[in-house]
Design a protein around this motif. Sequence first.
Motif, PDB file in Angstrom:
ATOM      1  N   SER A 197       0.838  -1.210   0.000  1.00 17.57           N
ATOM      2  CA  SER A 197       0.000   0.000   0.000  1.00 17.57           C
ATOM      3  C   SER A 197       0.867   1.252   0.000  1.00 17.57           C
ATOM      4  O   SER A 197       0.614   2.196  -0.759  1.00 17.57           O
ATOM      5  N   LEU A 198       1.877   1.264   0.864  1.00 16.18           N
ATOM      6  CA  LEU A 198       2.768   2.424   0.950  1.00 16.18           C
ATOM      7  C   LEU A 198       3.578   2.594  -0.329  1.00 16.18           C
ATOM      8  O   LEU A 198       3.763   3.716  -0.808  1.00 16.18           O
ATOM      9  N   TRP A 199       4.066   1.493  -0.897  1.00 15.29           N
ATOM     10  CA  TRP A 199       4.840   1.559  -2.127  1.00 15.29           C
ATOM     11  C   TRP A 199       3.990   2.152  -3.258  1.00 15.29           C
ATOM     12  O   TRP A 199       4.431   3.038  -3.980  1.00 15.29           O
ATOM     13  N   GLU A 200       2.750   1.674  -3.392  1.00 19.56           N
ATOM     14  CA  GLU A 200       1.846   2.205  -4.422  1.00 19.56           C
ATOM     15  C   GLU A 200       1.552   3.684  -4.170  1.00 19.56           C
ATOM     16  O   GLU A 200       1.499   4.484  -5.109  1.00 19.56           O
ATOM     17  N   PHE A 201       1.366   4.059  -2.911  1.00 21.16           N
ATOM     18  CA  PHE A 201       1.085   5.446  -2.547  1.00 21.16           C
ATOM     19  C   PHE A 201       2.258   6.354  -2.914  1.00 21.16           C
ATOM     20  O   PHE A 201       2.066   7.435  -3.472  1.00 21.16           O
ATOM     21  N   LEU A 202       3.480   5.916  -2.620  1.00 24.08           N
ATOM     22  CA  LEU A 202       4.658   6.730  -2.942  1.00 24.08           C
ATOM     23  C   LEU A 202       4.834   6.935  -4.441  1.00 24.08           C
ATOM     24  O   LEU A 202       5.421   7.938  -4.864  1.00 24.08           O
ATOM     25  N   GLN A 203       4.331   6.018  -5.235  1.00 31.97           N
ATOM     26  CA  GLN A 203       4.429   6.178  -6.690  1.00 31.97           C
ATOM     27  C   GLN A 203       3.666   7.409  -7.169  1.00 31.97           C
ATOM     28  O   GLN A 203       3.911   7.888  -8.276  1.00 31.97           O
ATOM     29  N   THR A 204       2.751   7.924  -6.370  1.00 33.60           N
ATOM     30  CA  THR A 204       1.959   9.097  -6.753  1.00 33.60           C
ATOM     31  C   THR A 204       2.598  10.410  -6.306  1.00 33.60           C
ATOM     32  O   THR A 204       2.061  11.477  -6.600  1.00 33.60           O
ATOM     33  N   CYS A 205       3.709  10.339  -5.597  1.00 32.45           N
ATOM     34  CA  CYS A 205       4.360  11.553  -5.086  1.00 32.45           C
ATOM     35  C   CYS A 205       5.012  12.320  -6.232  1.00 32.45           C
ATOM     36  O   CYS A 205       5.868  11.778  -6.935  1.00 32.45           O
ATOM     37  N   PRO A 206       4.651  13.591  -6.415  1.00 29.12           N
ATOM     38  CA  PRO A 206       5.229  14.362  -7.522  1.00 29.12           C
ATOM     39  C   PRO A 206       6.706  14.704  -7.326  1.00 29.12           C
ATOM     40  O   PRO A 206       7.362  15.141  -8.264  1.00 29.12           O
ATOM     41  N   HIS A 207       7.257  14.484  -6.133  1.00 25.78           N
ATOM     42  CA  HIS A 207       8.652  14.809  -5.862  1.00 25.78           C
ATOM     43  C   HIS A 207       9.593  13.625  -6.104  1.00 25.78           C
ATOM     44  O   HIS A 207      10.794  13.735  -5.917  1.00 25.78           O
ATOM     45  N   ILE A 208       9.009  12.501  -6.495  1.00 31.47           N
ATOM     46  CA  ILE A 208       9.798  11.349  -6.926  1.00 31.47           C
ATOM     47  C   ILE A 208       9.664  11.316  -8.445  1.00 31.47           C
ATOM     48  O   ILE A 208       8.585  11.052  -8.976  1.00 31.47           O
ATOM     49  N   GLU A 209      10.740  11.644  -9.120  1.00 30.40           N
ATOM     50  CA  GLU A 209      10.705  11.804 -10.561  1.00 30.40           C
ATOM     51  C   GLU A 209      10.316  10.508 -11.261  1.00 30.40           C
ATOM     52  O   GLU A 209      10.688   9.425 -10.826  1.00 30.40           O
ATOM     53  N   ALA A 210       9.572  10.658 -12.339  1.00 30.01           N
ATOM     54  CA  ALA A 210       9.223   9.499 -13.167  1.00 30.01           C
ATOM     55  C   ALA A 210      10.517   8.835 -13.624  1.00 30.01           C
ATOM     56  O   ALA A 210      11.460   9.503 -14.033  1.00 30.01           O
ATOM     57  N   GLY A 211      10.559   7.551 -13.505  1.00 31.20           N
ATOM     58  CA  GLY A 211      11.747   6.813 -13.898  1.00 31.20           C
ATOM     59  C   GLY A 211      12.737   6.583 -12.770  1.00 31.20           C
ATOM     60  O   GLY A 211      13.640   5.777 -12.896  1.00 31.20           O
ATOM     61  N   SER A 212      12.581   7.312 -11.652  1.00 25.52           N
ATOM     62  CA  SER A 212      13.438   7.059 -10.492  1.00 25.52           C
ATOM     63  C   SER A 212      12.952   5.778  -9.825  1.00 25.52           C
ATOM     64  O   SER A 212      11.785   5.678  -9.467  1.00 25.52           O
ATOM     65  N   PRO A 213      13.828   4.796  -9.653  1.00 31.55           N
ATOM     66  CA  PRO A 213      13.368   3.556  -9.035  1.00 31.55           C
ATOM     67  C   PRO A 213      13.002   3.764  -7.563  1.00 31.55           C
ATOM     68  O   PRO A 213      13.664   4.524  -6.864  1.00 31.55           O
ATOM     69  N   VAL A 214      11.929   3.115  -7.142  1.00 31.55           N
ATOM     70  CA  VAL A 214      11.553   3.084  -5.724  1.00 31.55           C
ATOM     71  C   VAL A 214      11.598   1.621  -5.319  1.00 31.55           C
ATOM     72  O   VAL A 214      10.768   0.825  -5.748  1.00 31.55           O
ATOM     73  N   THR A 215      12.599   1.267  -4.530  1.00 29.21           N
ATOM     74  CA  THR A 215      12.749  -0.110  -4.085  1.00 29.21           C
ATOM     75  C   THR A 215      12.167  -0.249  -2.678  1.00 29.21           C
ATOM     76  O   THR A 215      11.783   0.734  -2.056  1.00 29.21           O
ATOM     77  N   VAL A 216      12.122  -1.477  -2.202  1.00 35.57           N
ATOM     78  CA  VAL A 216      11.624  -1.754  -0.849  1.00 35.57           C
ATOM     79  C   VAL A 216      12.708  -2.502  -0.081  1.00 35.57           C
ATOM     80  O   VAL A 216      13.177  -3.553  -0.522  1.00 35.57           O
ATOM     81  N   ASP A 217      13.114  -1.929   1.031  1.00 35.31           N
ATOM     82  CA  ASP A 217      14.072  -2.539   1.958  1.00 35.31           C
ATOM     83  C   ASP A 217      15.409  -2.942   1.340  1.00 35.31           C
ATOM     84  O   ASP A 217      16.053  -3.881   1.797  1.00 35.31           O
ATOM     85  N   CYS A 218      15.820  -2.257   0.297  1.00 33.00           N
ATOM     86  CA  CYS A 218      17.167  -2.458  -0.234  1.00 33.00           C
ATOM     87  C   CYS A 218      17.589  -1.177  -0.940  1.00 33.00           C
ATOM     88  O   CYS A 218      16.805  -0.573  -1.649  1.00 33.00           O
ATOM     89  N   MET A 219      18.809  -0.765  -0.682  1.00 31.36           N
ATOM     90  CA  MET A 219      19.309   0.466  -1.275  1.00 31.36           C
ATOM     91  C   MET A 219      19.855   0.151  -2.661  1.00 31.36           C
ATOM     92  O   MET A 219      20.777  -0.649  -2.799  1.00 31.36           O
ATOM     93  N   PRO A 220      19.278   0.744  -3.697  1.00 25.80           N
ATOM     94  CA  PRO A 220      19.802   0.497  -5.040  1.00 25.80           C
ATOM     95  C   PRO A 220      21.184   1.102  -5.206  1.00 25.80           C
ATOM     96  O   PRO A 220      21.567   2.015  -4.471  1.00 25.80           O
ATOM     97  N   MET A 221      21.916   0.598  -6.163  1.00 21.89           N
ATOM     98  CA  MET A 221      23.261   1.106  -6.441  1.00 21.89           C
ATOM     99  C   MET A 221      23.213   2.382  -7.267  1.00 21.89           C
ATOM    100  O   MET A 221      24.189   3.104  -7.352  1.00 21.89           O
ATOM    101  N   ASP A 222      22.070   2.662  -7.876  1.00 19.48           N
ATOM    102  CA  ASP A 222      21.916   3.859  -8.699  1.00 19.48           C
ATOM    103  C   ASP A 222      21.713   5.089  -7.833  1.00 19.48           C
ATOM    104  O   ASP A 222      21.078   5.024  -6.777  1.00 19.48           O
ATOM    105  N   ASN A 223      22.232   6.207  -8.294  1.00 24.95           N
ATOM    106  CA  ASN A 223      21.962   7.475  -7.631  1.00 24.95           C
ATOM    107  C   ASN A 223      20.617   8.013  -8.099  1.00 24.95           C
ATOM    108  O   ASN A 223      20.058   7.546  -9.082  1.00 24.95           O
TER     109      ASN A 223
END
Length: 143
Positions: A10-36
């Motif tokens: 639910s939270l992951w889907e909700f965060l996908q609607t945040c306008p401050h997370i740019e389209a195409g920026s990965p949103v992972t769960v409980d793991c830090m991606p290697m990408d900046n």
Amino acid sequence: MAKPDTIIRSLWEFLQTCPHIEAGSPVTVDCMPMDNNAFTLATRSGNPIVKMYTDGSSIRQYPFAVWYRGSRGTIQEGIVASGKCELISRWLERQSRDGVLPDLPEGMTAQLIQASDTGKLYTLEPDVYVYEVPCRLQYIQEA
């Protein structure tokens, strides 16, 4: 659309609607991606029960954090990164105030979502930084 089966979804889907997370920026769960320029939804420990009622229902909370990873660079890049965290914090507050809350699993109704501050800087490596915005979701759990 089917109801989510878990709060983290639910939270992951909700965060996908945040306008401050740019389209195409990965949103992972409980793991830090290697990408900046990447975001992570991280679960946190904590007592879930805020208040228990005699009928078996309860007010509960789900602690979580939003992490942002970026490359350490100029002062301007630091201001932008810190600003993203501040904007996400304010967005959560506005969503809560306006009653725009995550759709939770069956038997749960969201009451509020909030950040407890605007972000704290954690350094992993000399050229990488991670900001953490601690948050919580408060909801009613039916009996």
